[in-house]
Design a protein around this motif. Structure first.
Motif, PDB file in Angstrom:
ATOM      1  N   SER A 248       5.753   2.268  -6.652  1.00 48.82           N
ATOM      2  CA  SER A 248       4.835   0.732  -5.600  1.00 48.82           C
ATOM      3  C   SER A 248       3.562  -0.173  -5.813  1.00 48.82           C
ATOM      4  CB  SER A 248       5.633   0.560  -4.396  1.00 48.82           C
ATOM      5  OG  SER A 248       6.723   1.208  -3.681  1.00 48.82           O
ATOM      6  N   ARG A 249       2.651   1.270  -6.358  1.00 53.42           N
ATOM      7  CA  ARG A 249       0.761   1.157  -6.101  1.00 53.42           C
ATOM      8  C   ARG A 249       0.932  -0.586  -7.798  1.00 53.42           C
ATOM      9  NH1 ARG A 249       0.788   6.165  -4.346  1.00 53.42           N
ATOM     10  NH2 ARG A 249      -0.378   6.055  -2.377  1.00 53.42           N
ATOM     11  N   PHE A 252       2.502  -3.747  -7.400  1.00 52.12           N
ATOM     12  CA  PHE A 252       1.355  -4.435  -6.923  1.00 52.12           C
ATOM     13  C   PHE A 252       0.479  -4.631  -7.806  1.00 52.12           C
ATOM     14  CE2 PHE A 252       2.797  -2.605  -2.752  1.00 52.12           C
ATOM     15  CZ  PHE A 252       4.229  -3.495  -2.728  1.00 52.12           C
ATOM     16  N   GLN A 253      -0.317  -3.583  -8.721  1.00 51.65           N
ATOM     17  CA  GLN A 253      -1.279  -4.385  -9.768  1.00 51.65           C
ATOM     18  C   GLN A 253      -0.177  -4.762 -11.060  1.00 51.65           C
ATOM     19  OE1 GLN A 253      -2.486  -0.368 -11.451  1.00 51.65           O
ATOM     20  NE2 GLN A 253      -2.323  -0.918 -13.804  1.00 51.65           N
ATOM     21  N   ALA A 256       0.056  -8.399  -9.709  1.00 48.84           N
ATOM     22  CA  ALA A 256      -1.713  -8.691  -9.278  1.00 48.84           C
ATOM     23  C   ALA A 256      -2.454  -9.521 -10.973  1.00 48.84           C
ATOM     24  CB  ALA A 256      -2.642  -7.731  -8.975  1.00 48.84           C
ATOM     25  N   LEU A 419      11.036  -1.860  -5.048  1.00 48.84           N
ATOM     26  CA  LEU A 419      10.027  -1.865  -4.828  1.00 48.84           C
ATOM     27  C   LEU A 419       9.526  -0.226  -4.962  1.00 48.84           C
ATOM     28  CD1 LEU A 419       8.685  -2.774  -0.958  1.00 48.84           C
ATOM     29  CD2 LEU A 419       8.307  -3.779  -3.271  1.00 48.84           C
TER      30      LEU A 419
END
Length: 632
Positions: A248-249, A252-253, A256, A419
């Motif tokens: 998930s991290r 999101f990276q 972004a 996710l």
């Protein structure tokens, strides 16, 4: 006239559903093990005293959410050995249980026996519900689904009656944790769905004191075992959070950084569940050059199709068609416009920039992803319109609410599964991630067909033809069944999942290595250059999971280190290439003995084996290659 009891209807569909499931799933009975089945079975065999709680928890710290899958195949192996047919029979029974148990859910939500029957049949035929059959280990998910269905039925009843009945509460709690136990990697969104559903119910009760108190009590009772367990064994929470947050991290990276198209995946997954891709109406050429061009594309294809469906839905399913149509498009238009910016944002990323995971600008196929994405956005817009109609209605209709709850259930499971999933995976159609969301879609389709039937039947002049909506189920079932048949045919004949082929190919290889050392390391080389057209078949029958299945002997596991696998495809840089000269670079002498060295491990000449794939068959080229390498 006295109504027939619901239980009678429920029991009456057992045999038809069982027969239908058998006819649909019959090809699956021919499956062999997948690579992860061999891996899971080998891991299980290494557990000391697997039925002690201490061993289970210790193994959980290593295997995480896949622990019960390893136990599932291990226990079956102790019963069936390598009789693949029996594993597949168990899978059939579990799939049947997951199907038949949707009936009580559909009935308690809609209070309509016809909807419950139609919905159960749709789920039985659903092409998205079969993908968990692709391995033995993942078929345990169906047992988890069956307990999930029982839990939702019990919990919905308790919430509906706004009461605490300790017998039902206890049964619901047991069903909830059995669902999580048997399908851990797929079932965690259920907890979020329950919390959202409970607070939604409290909202609909205008936050009355009794609904708030009883709702919070139900949640506290439901989650108290998990709270206690995480206090006693905090490592369980750590493993679960690492599983969920790990990818998930990174997701999101990447978003972004500008890869906004990754946000399409949950919408595409939802949109892919109504019709197989080959039957989806073409939206025409997708134009992403400018917003004006994209709006032209939307007007020429998607908006016309969506508008027609919305008009029909408004007339057949809504009590206020005009408001329903306008509301749908108020939700839909912003989503459709935003899809242009999501699709094109990646163009702002420098294509030459790279990081540890590859190029910063990630791959995107608009023609593959955008059509189902738009359908998913349209479905959610319809669902929101039904929700607002239900909220604004003086006499709130369960069916209108269910037309919102079905897509919500599916989307929550899809979104929370997405996710932590593989970053580049766009899961659509027949995919194991969509087995549970298919229940929500089956409910929506069942209500749609039955409400259309009710609407036409209510018009006196049309009453004689009111059966037509239900008759349309036949072509839908035919399409679903054909998609499933095509899937199984491809898996069995092209992908090499047929058990008889596994037995033939693996058996032939094992016949050449009867003297395989159990005390010294071995190395295997496979030349794939002469059979590139059957690479998928060769991969599935021999190469996939090779390091696991090669360890099994008739009555024991090889005590030596796992044999090393070398494939010409990777060594030589692609299919159709054979490069013995690269192998020759590994030839060395150790203590006056010739052999090969890989990763600082020396392999004696007698522990080197070589095979070649030709026309879906395996040939021993060990002596030939040893001569070429100067090992003889």
């Amino acid at each position: 006239m006295r109504r027939s009891p619901v239980l009678l209807f429920f029991l009456s569909i057992f045999l038809p559903v069982a027969i239908l499931q058998y006819l649909i799933l019959k090809p699956h009975l021919l499956y062999g093990f997948a690579d992860i089945d061999w891996a899971g079975l080998l891991q299980y065999k290494y557990i000391n005293n697997p039925f002690s709680l201490e061993s289970f928890l210790e193994f959980f710290t290593k295997a995480g959410v896949y622990t019960t899958q390893y136990y599932f195949i291990g226990i079956q192996h102790s019963l069936f050995g390598l009789d693949y047919y029996k594993y597949n029979q168990v899978a059939y029974v579990l799939k049947f249980l997951s199907t038949i148990t949707v009936f009580p859910i559909f009935f308690i939500i809609t209070k309509r026996k016809l909807i419950a029957i139609v919905g159960t049949l749709i789920y039985a035929f659903s092409f998205t519900s079969i993908a968990a059959l692709y391995t033995v280990m993942t078929t345990i998910n169906y047992l988890g689904v069956a307990f999930m269905n029982i839990f939702i039925w019990l919990y919905w009843y308790l919430a509906q009656k706004n009461r605490l009945a300790w017998g039902l509460i206890l049964s619901a709690i047991v069903s909830f944790y059995l669902a999580l136990l048997f399908a851990t990697e797929r079932m965690y969104p259920l907890a979020i769905f329950v919390i959202v559903g409970e607070f939604f119910y409290i909202f609909t009760q205008k936050f009355s004191k009794s609904s708030v108190i009883l709702g919070l009590k139900r949640l506290l009772l439901l989650f108290s075992p998990a709270i206690v367990l995480t206090i006693i064994k905090p490592v369980i929470l750590n493993i679960s959070m690492n599983f969920f947050l790990g990818t998930s991290r990174l997701l999101f990276q990447k978003i972004a950084e500008g890869n906004w198209h990754l946000l399409f995946t949950p919408f595409a997954a939802l949109g892919s569940m109504f019709l197989p891709r080959e039957y989806t109406i073409s939206f025409g050429e997708i134009k992403l050059n400018s917003l004006i061009d994209y709006l032209g594309f939307l007007l020429e294809g998607p908006l016309f199709i969506f508008g027609s469906i919305t008009l029909l839905a408004g007339l057949l399913l809504s009590k206020k068609p005009r408001r329903f149509i306008i509301t749908t498009f108020i939700f839909l238009i912003p989503l459709l416009i935003s899809s242009f910016y999501l699709a094109t944002r990646r163009e702002t990323i420098n294509p030459d920039l790279v990081d540890a995971w590859g190029r910063l600008r990630m791959y995107f196929d608009p023609g593959f992803v955008i059509p189902p994405t738009l359908i998913g956005m349209f479905v959610l817009s319809l669902a929101c319109a039904f929700l607002l109609e239900w909220i604004n209605s003086k006499t709130r209709n369960n069916l209108t609410l269910a037309l919102f709850m079905g897509p919500l259930f599916a989307f929550i499971f899809i979104f929370l599964t997405w996710l932590p999933a593989d970053l580049v995976l766009v899961f659509m159609g027949i995919h194991r991630y969509l087995t549970i969301p298919a229940i929500g879609i089956s409910l929506v389709l069942a209500i749609t067909f039955v409400l259309a039937y009710d609407k036409i039947r209510s018009i006196k002049i049309l009453k004689p033809i009111s059966f037509i909506p239900l008759l349309l189920l036949l072509p839908l079932f035919t399409i679903y069944n054909q998609s499933i048949s095509n899937y199984f045919a491809n898996e069995l004949d092209s992908a090499g999942t047929r058990a008889s082929e596994h037995i033939r190919m693996k058996g032939k290889l094992l016949s050449y290595i009867e003297n395989l050392s159990e005390s010294e390391p071995s190395v295997f080389f496979f030349d794939e250059s002469q059979d590139p057209n059957n690479s998928y078949f060769n991969e599935t029958t021999v190469l996939a999971g090779f390091n696991f299945w090669i360890m099994f002997r008739e009555n024991h596991i090889l005590p030596t280190k796992t044999p090393k696998l070398i494939r010409s495809y990777f060594l030589c840089g692609g299919s159709g290439k054979f490069c013995p000269e690269k192998l020759k670079e590994a030839v060395v002498k150790e203590n006056g003995v010739k052999g090969l060295q890989f990763d600082n491990i020396f392999y004696k000449t007698e522990n080197f084996y070589a095979f070649r794939f030709i026309n879906r068959d395996l040939y021993n080229i060990t002596d030939e290659l040893k001569s070429t390498l100067g090992l003889k």
